[in-house]
Design an enzyme around this catalytic site. Sequence first.
Site, PDB file in Angstrom:
ATOM      1  N   GLU A 120       4.407   1.534   3.260  1.00 14.91           N
ATOM      2  CA  GLU A 120       4.091   2.647   4.155  1.00 14.91           C
ATOM      3  C   GLU A 120       3.652   2.134   5.526  1.00 14.91           C
ATOM      4  O   GLU A 120       4.055   2.653   6.573  1.00 14.91           O
ATOM      5  CB  GLU A 120       2.987   3.527   3.547  1.00 14.91           C
ATOM      6  N   ASP A 145      -4.338   2.038 -11.851  1.00 16.35           N
ATOM      7  CA  ASP A 145      -3.975   2.709 -13.102  1.00 16.35           C
ATOM      8  C   ASP A 145      -4.498   1.967 -14.329  1.00 16.35           C
ATOM      9  O   ASP A 145      -4.448   2.498 -15.443  1.00 16.35           O
ATOM     10  CB  ASP A 145      -2.445   2.819 -13.231  1.00 16.35           C
ATOM     11  N   SER A 204      -9.429   1.033   1.281  1.00 13.74           N
ATOM     12  CA  SER A 204     -10.398   1.054   0.191  1.00 13.74           C
ATOM     13  C   SER A 204     -10.191   2.319  -0.628  1.00 13.74           C
ATOM     14  O   SER A 204     -10.003   3.407  -0.068  1.00 13.74           O
ATOM     15  CB  SER A 204     -11.829   1.014   0.749  1.00 13.74           C
ATOM     16  N   ALA A 205     -10.209   2.178  -1.960  1.00 13.61           N
ATOM     17  CA  ALA A 205     -10.012   3.336  -2.831  1.00 13.61           C
ATOM     18  C   ALA A 205     -11.146   4.336  -2.691  1.00 13.61           C
ATOM     19  O   ALA A 205     -10.968   5.531  -2.933  1.00 13.61           O
ATOM     20  CB  ALA A 205      -9.894   2.883  -4.286  1.00 13.61           C
ATOM     21  N   LYS A 263     -10.576   5.661   1.174  1.00 14.77           N
ATOM     22  CA  LYS A 263      -9.187   6.083   1.392  1.00 14.77           C
ATOM     23  C   LYS A 263      -8.809   5.983   2.865  1.00 14.77           C
ATOM     24  O   LYS A 263      -8.111   6.836   3.411  1.00 14.77           O
ATOM     25  CB  LYS A 263      -8.953   7.502   0.873  1.00 14.77           C
ATOM     26  N   LYS A 275      -6.990   5.106  10.085  1.00 13.84           N
ATOM     27  CA  LYS A 275      -5.960   6.002   9.550  1.00 13.84           C
ATOM     28  C   LYS A 275      -6.279   6.247   8.077  1.00 13.84           C
ATOM     29  O   LYS A 275      -6.818   5.379   7.380  1.00 13.84           O
ATOM     30  CB  LYS A 275      -4.553   5.413   9.711  1.00 13.84           C
ATOM     31  N   ASP A 281       1.636   8.726 -13.256  1.00 15.05           N
ATOM     32  CA  ASP A 281       1.217   8.402 -11.900  1.00 15.05           C
ATOM     33  C   ASP A 281       2.369   8.715 -10.955  1.00 15.05           C
ATOM     34  O   ASP A 281       3.515   8.350 -11.223  1.00 15.05           O
ATOM     35  CB  ASP A 281       0.843   6.926 -11.803  1.00 15.05           C
ATOM     36  N   ASP A 314      -1.061  -4.175   7.955  1.00 13.97           N
ATOM     37  CA  ASP A 314      -0.903  -3.444   6.690  1.00 13.97           C
ATOM     38  C   ASP A 314       0.400  -3.885   6.024  1.00 13.97           C
ATOM     39  O   ASP A 314       1.488  -3.593   6.509  1.00 13.97           O
ATOM     40  CB  ASP A 314      -0.885  -1.942   6.978  1.00 13.97           C
TER      41      ASP A 314
END
Length: 692
Positions: free
Chosen positions: A348, A527, A378-379, A382, A400, A307, A344
């Site tokens: 990042e 993962d 959200s995965a 994105k 964003k 990863d 957030d």
Amino acid sequence: MNRESKVFIESPILKEAILNTFKKLHPFLQAKNPVMFIVFLGALFTTWIFFKDLYYGVYSSFNLQISLWLWFTVLFANFAEAIAEGRGKARTDSLKKTRSNIIAKKLVGNKIENVPGTLLKIGDIVICEAGDLISGDGEILEGIASVDESAITGESAPVVRESGGDRSAVTGGTKVLSDRIKISITAEQGRTFLDQMIALVEGAKRQKTPNEIALTMLLSGLSFIFLIAVMSLPLFAEFVAKEGGQSANLSIPILISLLVCLIPTTIAGLLSAIGISGMERLIRFNVISKSGRAIEAAGDIDILLLDKTGTITLGNREARDFYPAKGVDEKYLADVAQLSSLADETPEGRSIVILAKDKFGIRERNLSEMEGEFIPFSASTKMSGVNLKKEGKVVRKIRKGAGDSIRNYLHTLGQKISAELEETIQTISQRGSTPILITEEDRLLGVIELKDIVKGGLKERFASLRKMGIRTVMITGDNPLTAAAIAAEAGVDDFLAEATPETKLKKIREQQAKGYLVAMIGDGTNDAPALAQSDVGVAMNTGTQTAREAGNMIDLDSNPSKLIEIVEIGKQLLMTRGALTTFSIANDVAKYFAILPALFGSFYAVSEVGPLSALNLMKLGSQKSAVLSAVIFNALVIPALIPLALRGIVYKPLGADRILKRNLLIFGLGGMVIPFLGIKCIDLMLGFLGII
């Protein structure tokens, strides 16, 4: 952490190992090793024969010595296992000291109550401040702190733990050095990471791997064959002696000794020690394996999936610059980008807030005062963002996200990315950075550049993996251009871009379907499915609790290049077991040709020098001397090989054919020659001392 012990076997470990050597004489424990159980029964039987004869006034020095050396054979095998367990238990004892009675500051409503850490349950909220011991495994909900994890990892340097991202997991027993954090307990007492570590490194609780079980069955089968062969010898000897007008002199102690010398006692006595020491060597490299099977699989892996974030890169991508779209002021872009990131908690997101503040002096604002509704990442989409309301109605919708996700989002709104910004996105991606796009309503305002920092030294380590025949593949959610740039910088063989948890899992299953063994290294919750599916799943200790539970190994140093050591230890384990098995069987063949001619050399001749005596090439002193010499050699070879079993044979990244030829030459041929020399030397010594 001190990787190498100054003393091979420390005094406290040695003392406890000697005590456990005798404790392991319990018949129930002996029965777990079928081959050594035969030796155990043989020692009991010869001892009974000696004392029975002594009761009737017959003293046999030969029977006494045979009994003693058979007991030594059993004790040496017990000692090898006890030493391996003791080295792991020393680590366990230090961990148990960490698991002390910790008082937790449990948050109940708005009040803090001091409660014993043992009473905490999953979902409880605790507060930890500077100087506090963390009372249990958990996830940081709020705050950032410097944490001393030396009690777990052995590393003195503190690490940073913070809410959000993949560095939010904390471990019970570690110490907060600075600041204040709010933690949600994620593991019940008795099932914490520390408890798991203690259970895993206690060698006595180690389960045998499938390969060990298969080898034990093979050794048991060989022992059964030799048992039948030895049982038939008295009949053969009686027939031959009768034909030659002689009397057969194969006593029960001689037959038991012959059986013990022929069965593979060397590898049987060292098999448990080899497996336990493999796990112990991993522990010395700060890697905890949840099973011996994972270590064996590590020695055979073909493909390594890495990863990117936190594994190949440092994990904390930093915002470097703003690139506004045509007609958009850069300061306005920075202001909107900061609004989208105020809630957030990822590194990042915070770096975007800081960049806007440092570059344009834009101060942080309170979203609740602005009636802001944070849209978490959200995965599937994105994207993340914020909806700003006025009198309950959404007046500004800010988003964003990655290039493709924003591209699809704009497409649903009937908009598209300009050619100028597409070029900017491509330029950012080609230099290995990640472009993050900012939109307000249906308008694309610009791009933020997030810079990934590749960890040092990886290129050389991946080159070493390549020499071992292992192919490295980087997995990332980045676009193909960014992924290609980072892959080239890191030195991996291939990459999988725009990956989702589903595509990671699919990739692993595809490779496994082709017959490859796959290792996966990761640290994030996303993962976890791939870590669980992999043959070897190495979770970073800095990763999430979910990732650590899914993997079958945990790297306490969170260093992805550590896989090289894991692979070497896995290969060492397999090669050591194979080499000592070869040596043991070659020993048996040599002892067969050393003992039998001495036993039957006198047959077919009244002068006791018959035709079969020509096979007695070693010219051993007598029948009893030959048997006793072989039994003594058979016993002494086990402690002589204990250091090799514990350390493992030296692994070099050579081809499989070269390694096989090398080991056959050293351990196969050596296993044939050494017994002849050893037995002859012992025979001469027995004759010189007049023992026989």
